[in-house]
Design an enzyme around this catalytic site. Structure first.
Site, PDB file in Angstrom:
ATOM      1  N   THR A 112       0.823  -1.210   0.000  1.00 15.57           N
ATOM      2  CA  THR A 112       0.000   0.000   0.000  1.00 15.57           C
ATOM      3  C   THR A 112       0.858   1.262   0.000  1.00 15.57           C
ATOM      4  OG1 THR A 112      -1.526   1.273   1.372  1.00 15.57           O
ATOM      5  CG2 THR A 112      -0.101  -0.251   2.521  1.00 15.57           C
ATOM      6  N   ASP A 113       0.279   2.360  -0.499  1.00 18.99           N
ATOM      7  CA  ASP A 113       0.992   3.650  -0.441  1.00 18.99           C
ATOM      8  C   ASP A 113       1.083   4.193   0.994  1.00 18.99           C
ATOM      9  OD1 ASP A 113      -1.677   4.370  -0.085  1.00 18.99           O
ATOM     10  OD2 ASP A 113      -1.720   5.875  -1.662  1.00 18.99           O
ATOM     11  N   GLU A 114       0.288   3.621   1.917  1.00 21.75           N
ATOM     12  CA  GLU A 114       0.279   4.163   3.286  1.00 21.75           C
ATOM     13  C   GLU A 114       1.611   3.986   3.996  1.00 21.75           C
ATOM     14  OE1 GLU A 114      -3.149   3.442   5.661  1.00 21.75           O
ATOM     15  OE2 GLU A 114      -4.514   3.684   3.972  1.00 21.75           O
ATOM     16  N   TYR A 164      -1.891  -0.357  10.992  1.00 15.12           N
ATOM     17  CA  TYR A 164      -2.027  -1.027   9.685  1.00 15.12           C
ATOM     18  C   TYR A 164      -0.813  -0.744   8.812  1.00 15.12           C
ATOM     19  CZ  TYR A 164      -3.328  -1.517   4.760  1.00 15.12           C
ATOM     20  OH  TYR A 164      -3.313  -1.825   3.423  1.00 15.12           O
ATOM     21  N   LYS A 193       2.182  -3.226   7.361  1.00 17.81           N
ATOM     22  CA  LYS A 193       2.457  -3.436   5.932  1.00 17.81           C
ATOM     23  C   LYS A 193       3.910  -3.041   5.625  1.00 17.81           C
ATOM     24  CE  LYS A 193       0.017  -4.496   2.957  1.00 17.81           C
ATOM     25  NZ  LYS A 193      -0.360  -5.836   2.398  1.00 17.81           N
TER      26      LYS A 193
HETATM   27  P1  NAD Z   1      -9.716  -7.218   2.123  1.00 19.15           P
HETATM   28  O1  NAD Z   1      -9.730  -6.903   3.586  1.00 19.15           O
HETATM   29  O2  NAD Z   1     -10.927  -6.949   1.310  1.00 19.15           O
HETATM   30  O3  NAD Z   1      -9.367  -8.765   1.905  1.00 19.15           O
HETATM   31  C1  NAD Z   1      -8.365  -9.416   2.642  1.00 19.15           C
HETATM   32  C2  NAD Z   1      -8.498 -10.906   2.381  1.00 19.15           C
HETATM   33  O4  NAD Z   1      -7.451 -11.563   3.120  1.00 19.15           O
HETATM   34  C3  NAD Z   1      -9.817 -11.511   2.880  1.00 19.15           C
HETATM   35  O5  NAD Z   1     -10.343 -12.383   1.910  1.00 19.15           O
HETATM   36  C4  NAD Z   1      -9.432 -12.252   4.147  1.00 19.15           C
HETATM   37  O6  NAD Z   1     -10.259 -13.377   4.416  1.00 19.15           O
HETATM   38  C5  NAD Z   1      -8.001 -12.664   3.821  1.00 19.15           C
HETATM   39  N1  NAD Z   1      -7.211 -12.892   5.035  1.00 19.15           N
HETATM   40  C6  NAD Z   1      -7.089 -12.068   6.104  1.00 19.15           C
HETATM   41  N2  NAD Z   1      -6.309 -12.641   7.044  1.00 19.15           N
HETATM   42  C7  NAD Z   1      -5.917 -13.841   6.548  1.00 19.15           C
HETATM   43  C8  NAD Z   1      -5.094 -14.897   7.041  1.00 19.15           C
HETATM   44  N3  NAD Z   1      -4.525 -14.824   8.258  1.00 19.15           N
HETATM   45  N4  NAD Z   1      -4.890 -15.987   6.272  1.00 19.15           N
HETATM   46  C9  NAD Z   1      -5.462 -16.081   5.032  1.00 19.15           C
HETATM   47  N5  NAD Z   1      -6.269 -15.123   4.528  1.00 19.15           N
HETATM   48  C10 NAD Z   1      -6.489 -14.015   5.273  1.00 19.15           C
HETATM   49  O7  NAD Z   1      -8.436  -6.468   1.557  1.00 19.15           O
HETATM   50  P2  NAD Z   1      -8.241  -5.702   0.169  1.00 19.15           P
HETATM   51  O8  NAD Z   1      -8.739  -4.318   0.306  1.00 19.15           O
HETATM   52  O9  NAD Z   1      -8.710  -6.554  -0.926  1.00 19.15           O
HETATM   53  O10 NAD Z   1      -6.637  -5.618   0.137  1.00 19.15           O
HETATM   54  C11 NAD Z   1      -5.869  -6.678  -0.402  1.00 19.15           C
HETATM   55  C12 NAD Z   1      -4.395  -6.330  -0.308  1.00 19.15           C
HETATM   56  O11 NAD Z   1      -4.124  -5.142  -1.029  1.00 19.15           O
HETATM   57  C13 NAD Z   1      -3.919  -6.077   1.129  1.00 19.15           C
HETATM   58  O12 NAD Z   1      -2.630  -6.613   1.261  1.00 19.15           O
HETATM   59  C14 NAD Z   1      -3.880  -4.556   1.235  1.00 19.15           C
HETATM   60  O13 NAD Z   1      -2.906  -4.142   2.164  1.00 19.15           O
HETATM   61  C15 NAD Z   1      -3.509  -4.172  -0.182  1.00 19.15           C
HETATM   62  N6  NAD Z   1      -3.988  -2.857  -0.638  1.00 19.15           N
HETATM   63  C16 NAD Z   1      -5.311  -2.509  -0.506  1.00 19.15           C
HETATM   64  C17 NAD Z   1      -5.747  -1.270  -1.001  1.00 19.15           C
HETATM   65  C18 NAD Z   1      -7.203  -0.858  -0.910  1.00 19.15           C
HETATM   66  O14 NAD Z   1      -7.510   0.281  -1.236  1.00 19.15           O
HETATM   67  N7  NAD Z   1      -8.112  -1.713  -0.497  1.00 19.15           N
HETATM   68  C19 NAD Z   1      -4.828  -0.412  -1.613  1.00 19.15           C
HETATM   69  C20 NAD Z   1      -3.483  -0.789  -1.698  1.00 19.15           C
HETATM   70  C21 NAD Z   1      -3.080  -2.022  -1.220  1.00 19.15           C
HETATM   71  O1  DAU Z   2      -4.128   4.021   0.404  1.00 14.57           O
HETATM   72  C1  DAU Z   2      -4.364   2.647   0.332  1.00 14.57           C
HETATM   73  C2  DAU Z   2      -5.201   2.217   1.508  1.00 14.57           C
HETATM   74  O2  DAU Z   2      -6.513   2.707   1.274  1.00 14.57           O
HETATM   75  C3  DAU Z   2      -5.225   0.691   1.694  1.00 14.57           C
HETATM   76  O3  DAU Z   2      -3.935   0.260   2.011  1.00 14.57           O
HETATM   77  C4  DAU Z   2      -6.199   0.303   2.817  1.00 14.57           C
HETATM   78  O4  DAU Z   2      -6.279  -1.107   2.909  1.00 14.57           O
HETATM   79  C5  DAU Z   2      -7.555   0.871   2.475  1.00 14.57           C
HETATM   80  O5  DAU Z   2      -8.469   0.585   3.518  1.00 14.57           O
HETATM   81  C6  DAU Z   2      -7.481   2.388   2.247  1.00 14.57           C
HETATM   82  O6  DAU Z   2      -7.193   3.076   3.490  1.00 14.57           O
HETATM   83  P1  DAU Z   2      -7.939   4.448   3.884  1.00 14.57           P
HETATM   84  O7  DAU Z   2      -7.852   4.621   5.346  1.00 14.57           O
HETATM   85  O8  DAU Z   2      -7.485   5.575   3.030  1.00 14.57           O
HETATM   86  O9  DAU Z   2      -9.448   4.055   3.406  1.00 14.57           O
HETATM   87  P2  DAU Z   2     -10.873   4.295   4.101  1.00 14.57           P
HETATM   88  O10 DAU Z   2     -11.901   3.932   3.081  1.00 14.57           O
HETATM   89  O11 DAU Z   2     -10.958   3.670   5.449  1.00 14.57           O
HETATM   90  O12 DAU Z   2     -10.905   5.869   4.295  1.00 14.57           O
HETATM   91  C7  DAU Z   2     -10.777   6.762   3.190  1.00 14.57           C
HETATM   92  C8  DAU Z   2     -10.817   8.180   3.758  1.00 14.57           C
HETATM   93  O13 DAU Z   2     -12.151   8.427   4.246  1.00 14.57           O
HETATM   94  C9  DAU Z   2      -9.899   8.409   4.930  1.00 14.57           C
HETATM   95  O14 DAU Z   2      -9.409   9.742   4.861  1.00 14.57           O
HETATM   96  C10 DAU Z   2     -10.806   8.246   6.151  1.00 14.57           C
HETATM   97  C11 DAU Z   2     -12.136   8.754   5.646  1.00 14.57           C
HETATM   98  N1  DAU Z   2     -13.351   8.109   6.234  1.00 14.57           N
HETATM   99  C12 DAU Z   2     -13.400   6.735   6.278  1.00 14.57           C
HETATM  100  C13 DAU Z   2     -14.500   6.089   6.800  1.00 14.57           C
HETATM  101  C14 DAU Z   2     -14.551   4.587   6.870  1.00 14.57           C
HETATM  102  C15 DAU Z   2     -14.413   8.876   6.660  1.00 14.57           C
HETATM  103  O15 DAU Z   2     -14.378  10.115   6.584  1.00 14.57           O
HETATM  104  N2  DAU Z   2     -15.521   8.226   7.179  1.00 14.57           N
HETATM  105  C16 DAU Z   2     -15.598   6.871   7.280  1.00 14.57           C
HETATM  106  O16 DAU Z   2     -16.629   6.357   7.790  1.00 14.57           O
END
Ligand code: NAD
Ligand code: DAU
Length: 351
Positions: free
Chosen positions: A132-134, A157, A161
């Site tokens: 992730t970019d975080e 988180y 990562k």
């Molecule tokens: P998600 O939470 O939707 O899915 C995570 C999956 O991992 C689920 O299916 C869960 O059952 C599985 N999992 C969790 N713990 C586990 C374990 N101990 N063993 C096996 N499986 C397990 O997540 P996502 O949003 O699809 O993100 C996927 C990946 O991409 C993550 O590594 C996250 O850090 C990265 N990522 C997400 C975003 C985003 O915006 N969602 C952006 C950049 C990177």
């Molecule tokens: O940047 C990549 C990341 O983006 C991934 O690595 C994470 O897995 C993914 O969850 C996401 O993280 P964020 O914290 O940016 O996403 P989230 O949707 O939780 O929040 C987006 C923005 O909205 C953040 O500034 C917090 C704000 N927010 C979020 C929620 C859930 C609100 O204002 N209200 C809310 O209820």
């Protein structure tokens, strides 16, 4: 089968799109989805492809070294695409330990299993870590994260990562494990669990519930359609250079409040509401602890070296996303039943 690839976290949001893309595009690959099925894992995400002959599901916890070793011995993968993680920042603030276990210990368990299986025979092998970019921390008004930006994670988180990224690179440098990494910005699209901003807001607007905006809604995120991320993962897995990192992003920055207003306008249209009706649901609530101000990705390396670029404009992608949620009422119902309500009450009632 030409190749066997283990995709971890394939029942989650991004993982399910990656699994579907690979199963359809590479019929000569055997795709093994390894997922524990936590609250975020949902096999319904894959119901359209789960009978394909080149797809297998294994319900396994990546922190359990014995069962991961057994899966590796059984399928003898040529490649790993590792997405399994605890992914929600708010949950990491209330319960960091799960994040340490899955994101750090789980990643190391997979690295060990790959090392044991491949030994020195790493030709045509690849361990792809999806990050992730975080990990880069928080930007001010100016600038972008590049692949050389110093790590500065600020939530449990992102710290977990970042730690996993370091371990993946350490296994490359120390043991010669063939790895590739990517760090992506915020994804959105179908199958996104409604704890994250966009799907949570869609669900609340639909049900005429308050839309909780943290702080003043001034935080900025760089949004990318999930299929564009899956396409980038495909390109990096096949063409990325050993040991390299690629940033993936949409060049699509929005303050949360502007994004929510756009979403409200789209939802008013789709739900045949009066213009401005959904905006009335916007409710400013207590800010997230340690809330990162701005993320913005420079993805020029990926665009220049591997020829990837995002395919969708945000307005179009957001409209497609809303259409998907309105057409998949049952998916949403199944997901928000039970534990979701408890989570929602705990997370938002005190705000
Ligand atoms: P998600 O939470 O939707 O899915 C995570 C999956 O991992 C689920 O299916 C869960 O059952 C599985 N999992 C969790 N713990 C586990 C374990 N101990 N063993 C096996 N499986 C397990 O997540 P996502 O949003 O699809 O993100 C996927 C990946 O991409 C993550 O590594 C996250 O850090 C990265 N990522 C997400 C975003 C985003 O915006 N969602 C952006 C950049 C990177
Ligand atoms: O940047 C990549 C990341 O983006 C991934 O690595 C994470 O897995 C993914 O969850 C996401 O993280 P964020 O914290 O940016 O996403 P989230 O949707 O939780 O929040 C987006 C923005 O909205 C953040 O500034 C917090 C704000 N927010 C979020 C929620 C859930 C609100 O204002 N209200 C809310 O209820």
């Amino acid at each position: 089968m030409n190749k066997t690839i283990i995709i971890t976290g394939g029942a989650g949001f991004i993982g399910s799109h990656v699994v579907r893309l690979f199963v359809a595009k590479y019929p000569d690959y055997r795709i093994v989805n390894v997922d524990k099925l936590t609250y975020a894992g949902n096999l319904e995400n894959l119901s359209d492809i789960d009978r394909n002959p080149n797809y297998v599901f294994e319900k396994k916890d990546i922190t359990n070294s014995e069962s991961i070793k057994a899966v590796f011995e059984r399928y003898r993968p040529d490649g790993i695409i590792h997405l399994a993680a605890e992914s929600h920042v708010d949950r990491s603030i209330s319960n960091p330990m799960e994040f340490i276990m899955t994101n750090i210990v789980g990643t190391t368990t997979l690295l060990n299993a790959a090392r044991t299986l491949w030994g020195n025979d790493t030709k045509e092998k690849r361990f792809y870590h999806v990050s992730t970019d975080e990990v880069y921390g928080s930007l001010g008004a100016e600038g972008y994260f590049t692949e050389t930006t110093a790590y500065d994670p600020r939530s449990p988180y992102s710290a977990s990562k970042a730690s996993s990224d370091h371990l993946v690179r350490a296994y490359h440098h120390t043991y010669g494990l063939p790895v590739v990494l990517s760090n992506c910005s915020n994804n959105y699209g179908p199958n996104h669990f409604p704890e994250k901003l966009i799907p949570l807001s869609i669900n609340n607007i639909k049900n005429n519930k308050p839309i909780p905006v943290y702080g003043k809604g001034e935080n900025v995120r760089d949004w990318l359609y999930v299929l564009d991320h899956a396409r980038a993962i495909d390109v990096i897995f096949h063409k990325g250079k050993n040991g390299e990192t690629y940033n993936i992003g949409g060049h699509n920055e929005w303050t949360n409040i502007d994004l929510i207003r756009l979403l409200c306008r789209i939802m008013d249209k789709k739900l045949h509401r009066k213009a401005g009706a959904s905006e009335k649901l916007i409710t400013f609530v207590k800010d997230r602890a340690g809330h990162d101000l701005r993320y913005a990705i420079d993805s020029s390396k990926l665009q220049r070296e591997l020829g990837w670029k995002p395919s969708l404009q945000f307005e179009e992608g957001l409209e497609k996303t809303v259409d998907w949620y309105l057409a998949n009422e049952q998916w949403l119902q199944n997901v928000v039943n039970g534990d979701y309500e408890k989570y929602y009450a705990k997370q938002y009632e005190a705000r």
